[in-house]
Design a protein around this motif. Structure first.
Motif, short mmCIF file in Angstrom:
data_model
loop_
_atom_site.label_atom_id
_atom_site.label_comp_id
_atom_site.label_asym_id
_atom_site.label_seq_id
_atom_site.Cartn_x
_atom_site.Cartn_y
_atom_site.Cartn_z
N TYR A 199 34.59 57.49 79.89
CA TYR A 199 33.34 57.69 80.58
C TYR A 199 33.36 56.83 82.06
CZ TYR A 199 32.21 59.92 76.50
OH TYR A 199 32.13 61.09 75.21
N TRP A 243 25.60 52.73 78.20
CA TRP A 243 26.36 53.93 78.55
C TRP A 243 26.12 54.64 79.94
CZ3 TRP A 243 26.28 59.04 75.01
CH2 TRP A 243 27.64 59.62 75.22
N TYR A 303 26.91 66.58 64.96
CA TYR A 303 26.24 66.21 66.32
C TYR A 303 24.85 67.30 66.41
CZ TYR A 303 30.70 64.52 67.80
OH TYR A 303 31.77 63.75 67.86
N ALA A 348 26.23 55.23 71.52
CA ALA A 348 26.19 54.96 72.95
C ALA A 348 24.86 55.36 73.64
CB ALA A 348 27.42 55.77 73.59
N THR A 396 27.74 59.00 68.24
CA THR A 396 27.11 59.85 68.70
C THR A 396 26.60 60.85 67.76
OG1 THR A 396 28.07 59.52 71.05
CG2 THR A 396 26.75 61.55 70.43
N HIS A 401 30.13 49.88 77.35
CA HIS A 401 30.58 50.83 77.03
C HIS A 401 31.82 51.01 78.17
CE1 HIS A 401 32.80 54.33 75.46
NE2 HIS A 401 31.50 54.94 75.14
N MET A 419 42.16 59.45 70.39
CA MET A 419 41.18 60.29 69.77
C MET A 419 41.62 61.78 70.11
SD MET A 419 37.72 58.49 70.55
CE MET A 419 36.51 59.85 70.30
N TYR A 424 25.48 64.54 77.08
CA TYR A 424 25.11 65.42 75.66
C TYR A 424 23.57 65.64 75.43
CZ TYR A 424 29.86 63.85 75.17
OH TYR A 424 31.20 63.41 75.48
N PHE A 451 40.99 60.77 75.36
CA PHE A 451 39.92 61.54 75.38
C PHE A 451 39.10 61.65 76.54
CE2 PHE A 451 35.34 61.51 73.74
CZ PHE A 451 35.51 62.99 73.21
N ASN A 457 36.74 55.27 76.37
CA ASN A 457 36.84 56.68 76.20
C ASN A 457 36.43 57.41 77.18
OD1 ASN A 457 37.34 55.63 73.50
ND2 ASN A 457 35.09 55.89 72.74
C1 PHB Z 1 31.04 61.78 71.99
O1 PHB Z 1 29.92 62.25 71.77
O2 PHB Z 1 31.89 62.56 71.29
C2 PHB Z 1 31.54 60.38 72.27
C3 PHB Z 1 30.68 59.70 72.73
C4 PHB Z 1 30.86 58.42 73.07
C5 PHB Z 1 32.34 57.86 72.60
C6 PHB Z 1 33.40 58.84 72.20
C7 PHB Z 1 32.89 60.10 71.93
O3 PHB Z 1 32.51 56.78 72.81
#
Ligand code: PHB
Length: 362
Positions: A181, A102, A344, A58, A26, A176, A269, A68, A235, A179
């Motif tokens: 989601y 995603w 980011y 993603a 990301t 995906h 993570m 995000y 995470f 993590n």
């Molecule tokens: C993130 O933006 O922190 C993020 C996004 C997708 C993932 C893991 C972390 O699979």
């Protein structure tokens, strides 16, 4: 002959020139409004085309899938046109690229969603922590539990996004499922407390992932579809009471598809004490190509390929600072230092300005 990171391999229908995979990362640098991939994204991906396979960052499949700022989506014609340029630039340099599909589920915030909607999730359970929004960090909210009757619409969003990815010229797509989601939220019992056919038993919690994989495979053929899982990652406030049993069931349910690959994040993570899954046993239960991910260096990457544990290895963070990571691994050259302040968002700094080996020694 012993195989290593530099031996070509075929994953499903996709031929890779080496087994070094760029993991999805990301970076929050799409053009806003519109969440459209732009010229700087083309440059960034083309710089990394020496990977055997690039998996895109993603990519949200619908307006409700965003969580995000400045994510490039795959739900509009403008986004398809932007991604087409990314794909063409990678192909022009001899690379291959899969798009990661995603939906963030509860890991979002009304300010990131259409009409300030509540994020959707399997159950109305608020994640611990804060969302990254356009105005800084804000507490997560309690999401809205999807009605059973809404689930076909979510699957349709995945199917349509898969179709748009096909139009954009990608070599394949990765679902995906990792993590914390949406699909992972359905898998795990700390986030899924549903009482319909999508909750309760392990088989029920696995149902949405499998239905999404089936829908996407109809568009692409399963030999151009990968799936990413992260069995021990906590995470995004995600856990399961029995990850070993859950992910064995998931792998057994994926076996009949004969996917291009299964991609497994084998680490956590977060700093939490990790949950335990026997990855050797999980890998043996999976009857297809396997991409391993999680803090690998060159020696460990070569070792998991030589042992047969993995067919390819996905590198994440090293690809951010080293556009020519493949060459650097091959030559055992030193790696650039990560610019952690510019991961980011923002522009070229910390994104497209890392030197290649040739530039470094020139
Ligand atoms: C993130 O933006 O922190 C993020 C996004 C997708 C993932 C893991 C972390 O699979």
């Amino acid at each position: 002959m012993t195989q290593d990171l530099f031996t070509p391999v075929k994953l499903g229908r996709t031929e890779l020139k080496n087994r070094i995979v760029m993991a999805p990362l990301t970076r929050n640098r799409a053009a806003v409004p519109g969440n459209v991939p732009q010229e700087i994204n083309v440059t960034y991906y083309a710089q990394r085309a020496s990977a055997g396979l690039i998996i895109t960052e993603a990519t949200p499949i619908s307006p409700m899938a965003h969580g995000y700022p400045a994510l490039p989506g795959i739900h509009s014609a403008e986004q398809v046109a932007g991604w087409k340029k990314v794909v063409e630039a990678i192909h022009a340099k001899g690379g291959k690229v899969y798009m990661q599909l995603w939906h963030v589920g509860r890991i979002s915030h009304p300010s990131l969603l259409p009409d300030n909607a509540l994020p959707v999730a399997p159950s109305a359970i608020k994640p611990a922590g804060q969302a990254f929004t356009y105005t800084g960090l804000q507490d997560y909210v309690t999401p809205r539990a999807l009605e059973t009757a809404e689930i076909p619409g979510v699957i349709e969003d995945y199917r349509r996004a898969a179709e748009l990815a096909l139009q954009a010229g990608f070599d394949g797509v990765e679902v995906h499922g990792a993590n914390g989601y949406l699909l992972d939220q359905f898998l795990r019992d700390n986030t899924n407390q549903r009482t319909d056919q999508y909750g309760g038993s392990i088989a029920n919690r696995t149902r949405l992932l499998i239905e999404v994989v089936a829908a996407v495979s109809k568009v692409w053929g399963a030999d151009r579809v990968g799936v990413r899982l992260s069995p021990i990652n906590q995470f995004n406030d995600i856990r399961d009471s029995n990850p070993e049993a859950l992910f064995h069931h998931v792998v057994e349910a994926l076996n009949p598809f004969n996917l291009a690959y299964l991609h497994v994040v084998e680490v956590g993570m977060t700093g939490d004490a990790p949950q335990v899954v026997d990855f050797e046993r999980l890998r043996k239960a999976y009857r297809g190509n396997y991409i391993a991910n999680g803090g690998f260096d060159k020696a460990r990457g070569n070792a998991v390929i030589a042992s047969g544990h993995a067919d390819a290895v996905a590198y994440g963070v090293p690809f951010i600072a080293n556009p020519d990571l493949g060459l650097r691994l091959r030559q055992a050259a030193p790696l650039n230092v990560l610019d952690a302040a510019h991961l980011y968002g923002g522009g070229a700094q910390g994104y497209t300005d890392y030197p290649t080996l040739n530039a470094t020694v020139a």
